[in-house]
Write a protein that holds these residues in place. Structure first.
Motif, PDB file in Angstrom:
ATOM      1  N   THR A   1       0.843  -1.202   0.000  1.00 11.36           N
ATOM      2  CA  THR A   1       0.000   0.000   0.000  1.00 11.36           C
ATOM      3  C   THR A   1       0.872   1.244   0.000  1.00 11.36           C
ATOM      4  O   THR A   1       2.097   1.155   0.052  1.00 11.36           O
ATOM      5  CB  THR A   1      -0.948  -0.004   1.211  1.00 11.36           C
ATOM      6  OG1 THR A   1      -1.927   1.033   1.045  1.00 11.36           O
ATOM      7  CG2 THR A   1      -0.200   0.241   2.522  1.00 11.36           C
ATOM      8  N   GLY A   2       0.233   2.411  -0.059  1.00  8.77           N
ATOM      9  CA  GLY A   2       0.985   3.663   0.008  1.00  8.77           C
ATOM     10  C   GLY A   2       1.543   4.038  -1.347  1.00  8.77           C
ATOM     11  O   GLY A   2       0.821   4.071  -2.337  1.00  8.77           O
ATOM     12  N   LEU A   3       2.843   4.296  -1.378  1.00  8.96           N
ATOM     13  CA  LEU A   3       3.505   4.740  -2.627  1.00  8.96           C
ATOM     14  C   LEU A   3       3.847   3.551  -3.494  1.00  8.96           C
ATOM     15  O   LEU A   3       5.020   3.195  -3.627  1.00  8.96           O
ATOM     16  CB  LEU A   3       4.856   5.346  -2.265  1.00  8.96           C
ATOM     17  CG  LEU A   3       5.028   6.782  -1.915  1.00  8.96           C
ATOM     18  CD1 LEU A   3       4.719   6.923  -0.451  1.00  8.96           C
ATOM     19  CD2 LEU A   3       6.417   7.201  -2.202  1.00  8.96           C
ATOM     20  N   THR A   4       2.862   2.952  -4.098  1.00 10.06           N
ATOM     21  CA  THR A   4       3.127   1.657  -4.714  1.00 10.06           C
ATOM     22  C   THR A   4       3.695   1.751  -6.125  1.00 10.06           C
ATOM     23  O   THR A   4       3.913   0.747  -6.777  1.00 10.06           O
ATOM     24  CB  THR A   4       1.877   0.778  -4.668  1.00 10.06           C
ATOM     25  OG1 THR A   4       0.765   1.600  -5.007  1.00 10.06           O
ATOM     26  CG2 THR A   4       1.678   0.206  -3.302  1.00 10.06           C
ATOM     27  N   ASP A   5       3.965   2.985  -6.600  1.00 10.76           N
ATOM     28  CA  ASP A   5       4.747   3.086  -7.836  1.00 10.76           C
ATOM     29  C   ASP A   5       6.234   2.972  -7.500  1.00 10.76           C
ATOM     30  O   ASP A   5       7.054   2.732  -8.368  1.00 10.76           O
ATOM     31  CB  ASP A   5       4.471   4.424  -8.529  1.00 10.76           C
ATOM     32  CG  ASP A   5       4.796   5.602  -7.636  1.00 10.76           C
ATOM     33  OD1 ASP A   5       4.457   5.558  -6.433  1.00 10.76           O
ATOM     34  OD2 ASP A   5       5.414   6.572  -8.116  1.00 10.76           O
ATOM     35  N   PHE A   6       6.557   3.151  -6.218  1.00  9.02           N
ATOM     36  CA  PHE A   6       7.955   3.203  -5.777  1.00  9.02           C
ATOM     37  C   PHE A   6       8.328   1.965  -4.943  1.00  9.02           C
ATOM     38  O   PHE A   6       9.383   1.363  -5.131  1.00  9.02           O
ATOM     39  CB  PHE A   6       8.126   4.496  -4.969  1.00  9.02           C
ATOM     40  CG  PHE A   6       9.494   4.731  -4.408  1.00  9.02           C
ATOM     41  CD1 PHE A   6      10.619   4.674  -5.219  1.00  9.02           C
ATOM     42  CD2 PHE A   6       9.649   5.049  -3.053  1.00  9.02           C
ATOM     43  CE1 PHE A   6      11.888   4.922  -4.686  1.00  9.02           C
ATOM     44  CE2 PHE A   6      10.913   5.297  -2.517  1.00  9.02           C
ATOM     45  CZ  PHE A   6      12.024   5.229  -3.339  1.00  9.02           C
ATOM     46  N   ARG A   7       7.449   1.579  -4.029  1.00  5.83           N
ATOM     47  CA  ARG A   7       7.693   0.371  -3.226  1.00  5.83           C
ATOM     48  C   ARG A   7       7.710  -0.833  -4.163  1.00  5.83           C
ATOM     49  O   ARG A   7       7.030  -0.836  -5.192  1.00  5.83           O
ATOM     50  CB  ARG A   7       6.581   0.176  -2.196  1.00  5.83           C
ATOM     51  CG  ARG A   7       6.256   1.405  -1.354  1.00  5.83           C
ATOM     52  CD  ARG A   7       7.187   1.557  -0.187  1.00  5.83           C
ATOM     53  NE  ARG A   7       6.751   2.590   0.739  1.00  5.83           N
ATOM     54  CZ  ARG A   7       7.535   3.609   1.152  1.00  5.83           C
ATOM     55  NH1 ARG A   7       8.765   3.743   0.689  1.00  5.83           N
ATOM     56  NH2 ARG A   7       7.082   4.472   2.017  1.00  5.83           N
ATOM     57  N   GLN A   8       8.432  -1.881  -3.776  1.00  2.00           N
ATOM     58  CA  GLN A   8       8.486  -3.076  -4.638  1.00  2.00           C
ATOM     59  C   GLN A   8       8.148  -4.325  -3.854  1.00  2.00           C
ATOM     60  O   GLN A   8       8.748  -4.613  -2.819  1.00  2.00           O
ATOM     61  CB  GLN A   8       9.899  -3.231  -5.219  1.00  2.00           C
ATOM     62  CG  GLN A   8      10.265  -2.118  -6.175  1.00  2.00           C
ATOM     63  CD  GLN A   8      11.589  -2.368  -6.868  1.00  2.00           C
ATOM     64  OE1 GLN A   8      12.580  -2.715  -6.233  1.00  2.00           O
ATOM     65  NE2 GLN A   8      11.615  -2.188  -8.176  1.00  2.00           N
ATOM     66  N   MET A   9       7.164  -5.074  -4.330  1.00  2.13           N
ATOM     67  CA  MET A   9       6.872  -6.396  -3.790  1.00  2.13           C
ATOM     68  C   MET A   9       6.777  -7.318  -5.003  1.00  2.13           C
ATOM     69  O   MET A   9       5.977  -7.060  -5.898  1.00  2.13           O
ATOM     70  CB  MET A   9       5.563  -6.378  -3.005  1.00  2.13           C
ATOM     71  CG  MET A   9       5.250  -7.718  -2.333  1.00  2.13           C
ATOM     72  SD  MET A   9       3.756  -7.653  -1.325  1.00  2.13           S
ATOM     73  CE  MET A   9       2.607  -8.446  -2.440  1.00  2.13           C
ATOM     74  N   TRP A  10       7.627  -8.342  -5.027  1.00  2.00           N
ATOM     75  CA  TRP A  10       7.646  -9.180  -6.232  1.00  2.00           C
ATOM     76  C   TRP A  10       7.949 -10.636  -5.887  1.00  2.00           C
ATOM     77  O   TRP A  10       8.356 -10.952  -4.766  1.00  2.00           O
ATOM     78  CB  TRP A  10       8.654  -8.621  -7.240  1.00  2.00           C
ATOM     79  CG  TRP A  10      10.111  -8.858  -6.947  1.00  2.00           C
ATOM     80  CD1 TRP A  10      10.916  -9.783  -7.522  1.00  2.00           C
ATOM     81  CD2 TRP A  10      10.953  -8.131  -6.023  1.00  2.00           C
ATOM     82  NE1 TRP A  10      12.199  -9.687  -7.022  1.00  2.00           N
ATOM     83  CE2 TRP A  10      12.251  -8.686  -6.104  1.00  2.00           C
ATOM     84  CE3 TRP A  10      10.750  -7.067  -5.130  1.00  2.00           C
ATOM     85  CZ2 TRP A  10      13.322  -8.222  -5.328  1.00  2.00           C
ATOM     86  CZ3 TRP A  10      11.818  -6.617  -4.356  1.00  2.00           C
ATOM     87  CH2 TRP A  10      13.071  -7.183  -4.468  1.00  2.00           C
ATOM     88  N   LEU A  11       7.687 -11.524  -6.868  1.00  2.00           N
ATOM     89  CA  LEU A  11       7.923 -12.958  -6.689  1.00  2.00           C
ATOM     90  C   LEU A  11       9.269 -13.337  -7.278  1.00  2.00           C
ATOM     91  O   LEU A  11       9.592 -12.934  -8.403  1.00  2.00           O
ATOM     92  CB  LEU A  11       6.850 -13.758  -7.425  1.00  2.00           C
ATOM     93  CG  LEU A  11       5.577 -14.165  -6.696  1.00  2.00           C
ATOM     94  CD1 LEU A  11       4.686 -14.950  -7.651  1.00  2.00           C
ATOM     95  CD2 LEU A  11       5.866 -14.984  -5.446  1.00  2.00           C
ATOM     96  N   GLU A  12      10.021 -14.117  -6.521  1.00  2.00           N
ATOM     97  CA  GLU A  12      11.246 -14.698  -7.066  1.00  2.00           C
ATOM     98  C   GLU A  12      11.030 -16.206  -7.114  1.00  2.00           C
ATOM     99  O   GLU A  12      10.669 -16.812  -6.104  1.00  2.00           O
ATOM    100  CB  GLU A  12      12.430 -14.364  -6.159  1.00  2.00           C
ATOM    101  CG  GLU A  12      13.757 -14.853  -6.690  1.00  2.00           C
ATOM    102  CD  GLU A  12      14.784 -14.968  -5.573  1.00  2.00           C
ATOM    103  OE1 GLU A  12      15.665 -14.105  -5.492  1.00  2.00           O
ATOM    104  OE2 GLU A  12      14.675 -15.928  -4.775  1.00  2.00           O
ATOM    105  N   ILE A  13      11.198 -16.779  -8.297  1.00  2.00           N
ATOM    106  CA  ILE A  13      10.903 -18.207  -8.455  1.00  2.00           C
ATOM    107  C   ILE A  13      12.077 -18.902  -9.133  1.00  2.00           C
ATOM    108  O   ILE A  13      12.640 -18.386 -10.108  1.00  2.00           O
ATOM    109  CB  ILE A  13       9.643 -18.408  -9.339  1.00  2.00           C
ATOM    110  CG1 ILE A  13       8.461 -17.641  -8.747  1.00  2.00           C
ATOM    111  CG2 ILE A  13       9.279 -19.881  -9.469  1.00  2.00           C
ATOM    112  CD1 ILE A  13       7.451 -17.260  -9.789  1.00  2.00           C
ATOM    113  N   THR A  14      12.434 -20.071  -8.609  1.00  2.00           N
ATOM    114  CA  THR A  14      13.453 -20.892  -9.258  1.00  2.00           C
ATOM    115  C   THR A  14      12.921 -22.311  -9.367  1.00  2.00           C
ATOM    116  O   THR A  14      12.410 -22.858  -8.386  1.00  2.00           O
ATOM    117  CB  THR A  14      14.750 -20.937  -8.410  1.00  2.00           C
ATOM    118  OG1 THR A  14      15.004 -19.648  -7.881  1.00  2.00           O
ATOM    119  CG2 THR A  14      15.933 -21.402  -9.238  1.00  2.00           C
TER     120      THR A  14
END
Ligand code: HEC
Ligand code: HEC
Ligand code: HEC
Ligand code: HEC
Ligand code: HEC
Length: 447
Positions: free
Chosen positions: A311-324
């Protein structure tokens, strides 16, 4: 007759109120947080080096603010770039200086540099709108006449200041009027944390189920993350040194996902608390029912946040998936979301964020130009999102005898700011924010 008398009166009143004569606030009216800390020492220690305390001096905010102001010529865009001080330096703004972000920072009164502070929040009597800081502030007259401090208790008594129960302080609106940000000219939603909460199951009529912003964020302390997926036990103690013992004293750490800024100012505790909060916000699940088709489904659930994730500044914050995905011998079949050599999240990663556009479909980095939302992919409170991964082409020869087993490793990662944006805005490697693992899952699948 009557009308004739009343109309001029109204005109005069209107003139006065639009010019602000009636209620112009002065900086001398506000009391320094240190004075409050003289009696409320625990609350002061929690608030110190919180994001609220640091709002005016936060170096990332300053770098971004400078960047937004540079190279603009459109007056509507300039108006937005100049509007930051309303929330980031609120005591200065409401007392007349600074009025805009480009005002000389060295001329700002010392007290205003302490960001969102005790006497500001505890003099708030309500809000006239639920975005862009609509707080109505009614302070006393400095230390000799501190006025009424509003709070959650009906039986609080102090020799120093008057106290008064305020329902406003016990609910989410006091937070929401700042945690909803709209572009001042285009009306584009830039932050919607309050709106997201308002539409969520946490905003329940049932007092047993209702959880306000304070219900999570003002219960957190060391060792107690206090999220939607953990207990939120009372914090028994005193709100004032040598004061009466209370079943719960609201904590003032104001920790979200950002451990970097408080940590940089010397608060290791808040760095740890931010990590704790992030680690109790989401879960991951790997579903292998389509593995024979070369597909995996990964489900992310927002189990702990009272708003979208992130939430919040979500153009700047990063939440992502790393998959191997590797085969039985450890040979990599597929990977996604691994930081590149610059520390950037690769373009084709599965990232949960917002992208703004210039009104013609082109992405913009400078929020002052944000006329539209091009992408908003985030996870609703208490809900899940499933991502399908094609880890190998469906008709690949790899199936059959060659591939007997695969190992899947998935992580949900969080960083308070995009390194690519920070490098551009502040200079390469000026800010290196930590990556936090919010959740992870492993699975070995026999084929
Ligand atoms: C001389 C000591 C002293 C100072 C200085 C002081 N307070 Fe208090 N304050 C108290 C006491 C005592 C209480 C009552 C605590 C209780 O009953 O649990 C209190 C209670 C409060 C409450 C709770 C009110 C309620 O009704 O819920 C708030 C809010 C508050 N203070 C804010 C402030 C702020 C803001 C400042 C600085 C501007 C400040 N205080 C400075 C002694 C002080
Ligand atoms: C962002 C606004 C904000 C700031 C800044 C802030 N407070 Fe508070 N404070 C609150 C709210 C909201 C509550 C009540 C929460 C509730 O009832 O859900 C509260 C509660 C309190 C209470 C009553 C605690 C209790 O449980 O009895 C005291 C005392 C207090 N604050 C003092 C302070 C002092 C001292 C500072 C500065 C060091 C400060 N506050 C900074 C918003 C703020
Ligand atoms: C006057 C406006 C204002 C009010 C009122 C306000 N906030 Fe904030 N809040 C901010 C700003 C601005 C920041 C970011 C400061 C910075 O850039 O360092 C912030 C930061 C935060 C953070 C840290 C975010 C992160 O990324 O880690 C949390 C958590 C938070 N606020 C919760 C609350 C809660 C809960 C309330 C109500 C009790 C509240 N805020 C009231 C303006 C406000
Ligand atoms: C059910 C618990 C819960 C409630 C209710 C809640 N939050 Fe949060 N909040 C979290 C969790 C968990 C995180 C950490 C994950 C994240 O960053 O979203 C968080 C993060 C944040 C952040 C930092 C976001 C970021 O990544 O930069 C802010 C700001 C914030 N909350 C403000 C609020 C406000 C304002 C409200 C009320 C309108 C609120 N929260 C209600 C649990 C809650
Ligand atoms: C209506 C209130 C409001 C206004 C106006 C506002 N902000 Fe903020 N700002 C916030 C809140 C609330 C947060 C915390 C949100 C979060 O953590 O996700 C924040 C956080 C930030 C952060 C993140 C800081 C960090 O260390 O991660 C930056 C950067 C920022 N703001 C820049 C700006 C700029 C630049 C402007 C003016 C163009 C501005 N803000 C105007 C409320 C506001």
């Amino acid at each position: 007759m009557f009308i004739k008398k009343i109309v001029p009166c109204l005109v005069i009143t209107l003139l006065y109120s639009t010019q602000g004569y009636g209620n112009k606030l002065m900086i001398e009216q506000f009391i320094s947080p240190e004075t409050c800390g003289g009696c409320h020492s625990q609350i002061y220690d929690q608030w110190q080096n919180s994001m609220h305390n640091l709002a005016h001096n936060d170096p990332v905010y300053l770098a971004v603010s400078q960047f937004f102001m540079s190279g603009l010529s459109d007056k509507d865009e300039i108006a937005e770039a100049e509007s930051c001080v309303k929330c980031h330096t609120p005591v200065g703004y409401i007392t007349g200086y600074p009025t805009k972000s480009s005002d000389d920072r060295t001329k700002i009164a010392e007290i205003a540099t302490h960001g969102i502070q005790c006497d500001y929040c505890h003099s708030a009597t309500g809000a006239d709108k639920m975005y862009n800081n609509g707080l109505i502030i009614n302070p006393g007259n400095g230390e000799d006449d501190p006025g009424i401090k509003l709070g959650p208790r009906k039986d609080a008594e102090s020799d120093f200041h008057e106290t008064k129960f305020s329902k406003f302080h016990t609910d989410s609106n006091i937070c929401g009027t700042c945690h909803n940000v709209k572009h001042v000219s285009f009306g584009t939603d830039l932050e919607t944390t309050f709106d997201e909460w308002e539409k969520s199951p946490y905003n329940s009529e049932d007092p047993e189920k209702r959880v306000t912003c304070q219900g999570c964020h003002m219960y957190q302390r060391i060792g107690i993350p206090a999220t939607g997926s953990t207990d939120r036990p009372d914090n028994k103690g005193t709100a004032v040194d040598d004061g009466p013992v209370r079943d719960h004293v609201f904590t003032h750490n104001f920790v979200g996902g950002n451990g970097f800024i408080p940590g940089r100012s010397g608060s290791d505790d808040k760095m740890k608390m931010a990590e704790d909060r992030l680690k109790n916000a989401a879960t991951l699940l790997i579903d292998d029912s389509k593995v024979k088709e070369g597909k995996l489904n990964i489900t992310i659930t927002n189990s702990g946040a009272g708003h979208k994730l992130p939430t919040g500044l979500t153009d700047f914050r990063q939440m992502w998936l790393e998959i191997t995905v590797v085969d039985g011998k450890g040979v990599e079949l597929f990977s996604s979301g691994k930081l590149d050599e610059n520390g950037y999240v690769p373009e084709n990663s599965i990232i949960f964020n917002t992208v703004y556009g210039d009104g013609k479909g082109n992405p913009v980095l400078n929020i002052a130009k944000a006329r539209e939302i091009l992408k908003d992919k985030r996870i609703l409170p208490m809900q899940s999102l499933t991502e399908e991964i094609n880890f190998v082409a469906k008709n690949s020869k790899i199936f059959g005898k060659k591939l007997e087993e695969i190992n899947v490793h998935a992580r949900l990662l969080y960083r308070s700011g995009s390194k690519k944006v920070l490098d551009q805005v502040a200079g390469k490697n000026k800010f290196i924010m930590p990556v936090v693992t919010m959740a992870e899952a492993d699975k070995t699948i026999k084929l």
